[in-house]
Design an enzyme around this catalytic site. Structure first.
Site, short mmCIF file in Angstrom:
data_model
loop_
_atom_site.label_atom_id
_atom_site.label_comp_id
_atom_site.label_asym_id
_atom_site.label_seq_id
_atom_site.Cartn_x
_atom_site.Cartn_y
_atom_site.Cartn_z
N PRO A 9 0.78 -1.23 0.00
CA PRO A 9 0.00 0.00 0.00
C PRO A 9 0.82 1.29 0.00
O PRO A 9 1.82 1.40 0.71
CB PRO A 9 -0.84 -0.10 1.28
N ASN A 10 0.36 2.20 -0.81
CA ASN A 10 0.88 3.57 -0.92
C ASN A 10 2.19 3.68 -1.69
O ASN A 10 2.67 4.79 -1.91
CB ASN A 10 1.02 4.23 0.46
N ARG A 17 4.41 12.40 -2.34
CA ARG A 17 4.46 12.92 -0.97
C ARG A 17 5.69 12.35 -0.27
O ARG A 17 6.26 11.37 -0.69
CB ARG A 17 3.19 12.52 -0.19
N TYR A 22 11.10 8.89 1.29
CA TYR A 22 11.09 7.85 0.25
C TYR A 22 11.75 8.29 -1.06
O TYR A 22 11.77 7.53 -2.03
CB TYR A 22 9.64 7.39 -0.02
N ASN A 74 8.17 -5.52 -1.17
CA ASN A 74 8.03 -4.44 -0.20
C ASN A 74 6.57 -4.44 0.25
O ASN A 74 5.71 -3.85 -0.42
CB ASN A 74 8.41 -3.09 -0.80
N ALA A 77 3.13 -1.02 4.71
CA ALA A 77 2.57 -1.06 6.08
C ALA A 77 2.14 -2.46 6.50
O ALA A 77 2.14 -2.78 7.71
CB ALA A 77 1.39 -0.10 6.18
N HIS A 80 4.10 -4.80 8.99
CA HIS A 80 4.02 -4.71 10.44
C HIS A 80 2.74 -5.29 11.03
O HIS A 80 2.54 -5.25 12.23
CB HIS A 80 4.15 -3.23 10.85
N ASP A 87 1.25 -15.94 6.04
CA ASP A 87 0.75 -17.30 5.77
C ASP A 87 0.85 -17.64 4.28
O ASP A 87 1.18 -18.77 3.92
CB ASP A 87 -0.70 -17.45 6.24
N GLU A 98 12.65 -9.41 1.45
CA GLU A 98 11.89 -8.27 1.97
C GLU A 98 12.70 -6.99 1.74
O GLU A 98 13.88 -6.94 2.11
CB GLU A 98 11.65 -8.48 3.47
N HIS A 100 12.71 -2.64 2.02
CA HIS A 100 12.12 -1.38 2.43
C HIS A 100 12.98 -0.24 1.91
O HIS A 100 14.21 -0.29 2.04
CB HIS A 100 12.01 -1.29 3.96
N ILE A 101 12.33 0.75 1.37
CA ILE A 101 13.06 1.90 0.81
C ILE A 101 13.72 2.68 1.94
O ILE A 101 14.88 3.08 1.84
CB ILE A 101 12.07 2.80 0.02
N SER A 102 12.98 2.89 3.01
CA SER A 102 13.51 3.67 4.14
C SER A 102 14.20 2.74 5.14
O SER A 102 14.04 1.52 5.09
CB SER A 102 12.37 4.43 4.83
N ARG A 107 13.14 4.22 12.55
CA ARG A 107 11.85 4.92 12.55
C ARG A 107 11.00 4.52 13.77
O ARG A 107 11.55 4.07 14.76
CB ARG A 107 11.14 4.67 11.21
N ARG A 111 7.15 0.22 13.56
CA ARG A 111 7.78 -0.32 12.34
C ARG A 111 8.89 -1.33 12.66
O ARG A 111 9.52 -1.87 11.76
CB ARG A 111 8.37 0.82 11.50
#
Ligand code: CA2
Length: 144
Positions: A9-10, A17, A22, A74, A77, A80, A87, A98, A100-102, A107, A111
Site C-alpha cells: 500500500p501507498n 508525498r 522515500y 516491499n 505497512a 508490520h 501465511d 523483503e 524497504h526503501i527507508s 523509525r 515499524r
C-alpha cells in the site's frame, strides 16, 4: 528465471508525498529502474502493486501457480501487521526478499515488528531503490 516485484500500500504514491523519507522518484521510475537492471542480469521481472491485503495474498498465490522463482517484496505497512501475507508466503514457499526503501530500524516503534522477516531469505532496508536491485542479485545467487 522469473521474479515478481511486489509492492504494498501507498507505494504507488512514491514521488508525490514525503520525498524526504522515500525520495523524489515515482513508482513508474521504480519499475523502469528495476526493469533496466533485470535486463542487464538476464532475468524476467513482473510487477504488481496493490493497496489491498487480499490482493497481495492473491498475487502471492498466483505467483505459485505461475511458477515464479522468487519474489522481491516491499509489503509496506502490511509488513508490520499482516499474518495473512505471512501465511501466503509460508504456504507457497517462494524464496522472498523483503525490501524497504527507508531505514525502518531508525523509525517509529511500530515499524520495528516485521511479520515477513521470519520467512524472508533476506531483508534489505534503507537503500532506496537500490534495495530492489540488491534483492534481485541475492535471488539470482540464491536460486543458482
Ligand atoms: O520504507 C519502506 O519501503 C516501507 O515499506 C514503506 C511503507 C511503510 O509503512 C513501511 O514501514 C516502510 C509506507 C509506504 C508509503 O509510501 C509512500 C510513498 C510516498 C508518499 C507517502 C507514502
Amino acid at each position: 528465471m522469473k521474479i515478481l516485484v511486489l509492492n504494498g500500500p501507498n507505494i504507488n504514491f512514491l514521488g508525490i508525498r514525503e520525498p524526504e523519507i522515500y525520495g523524489g522518484n515515482t513508482y513508474k521510475d521504480l519499475i523502469q529502474f528495476v526493469t533496466d537492471y533485470a535486463v542487464t542480469r538476464g532475468v524476467g521481472v513482473e510487477f504488481y502493486q496493490s493497496n489491498h491485503e487480499g490482493d497481495l495474498v492473491d498475487a502471492i498465490q498466483k505467483a505459485y501457480f505461475d511458477k515464479i522463482d522468487g519474489i522481491v517484496f516491499n509489503p509496506a505497512a502490511y509488513t508490520h501487521t499482516s499474518v495473512a501475507i505471512l501465511d501466503a508466503l509460508k504456504a507457497t514457499s517462494i524464496p522472498t526478499v523483503e525490501v524497504h526503501i527507508s531505514d525502518v530500524a531508525s523509525r517509529e516503534d511500530f515499524r520495528q515488528v516485521s511479520y515477513i522477516r521470519q520467512v524472508a531469505k533476506k531483508t534489505i532496508a534503507g537503500k532506496g531503490f537500490a534495495g530492489y536491485t540488491e534483492a534481485i542479485d541475492f535471488l539470482i545467487e540464491y536460486l543458482k
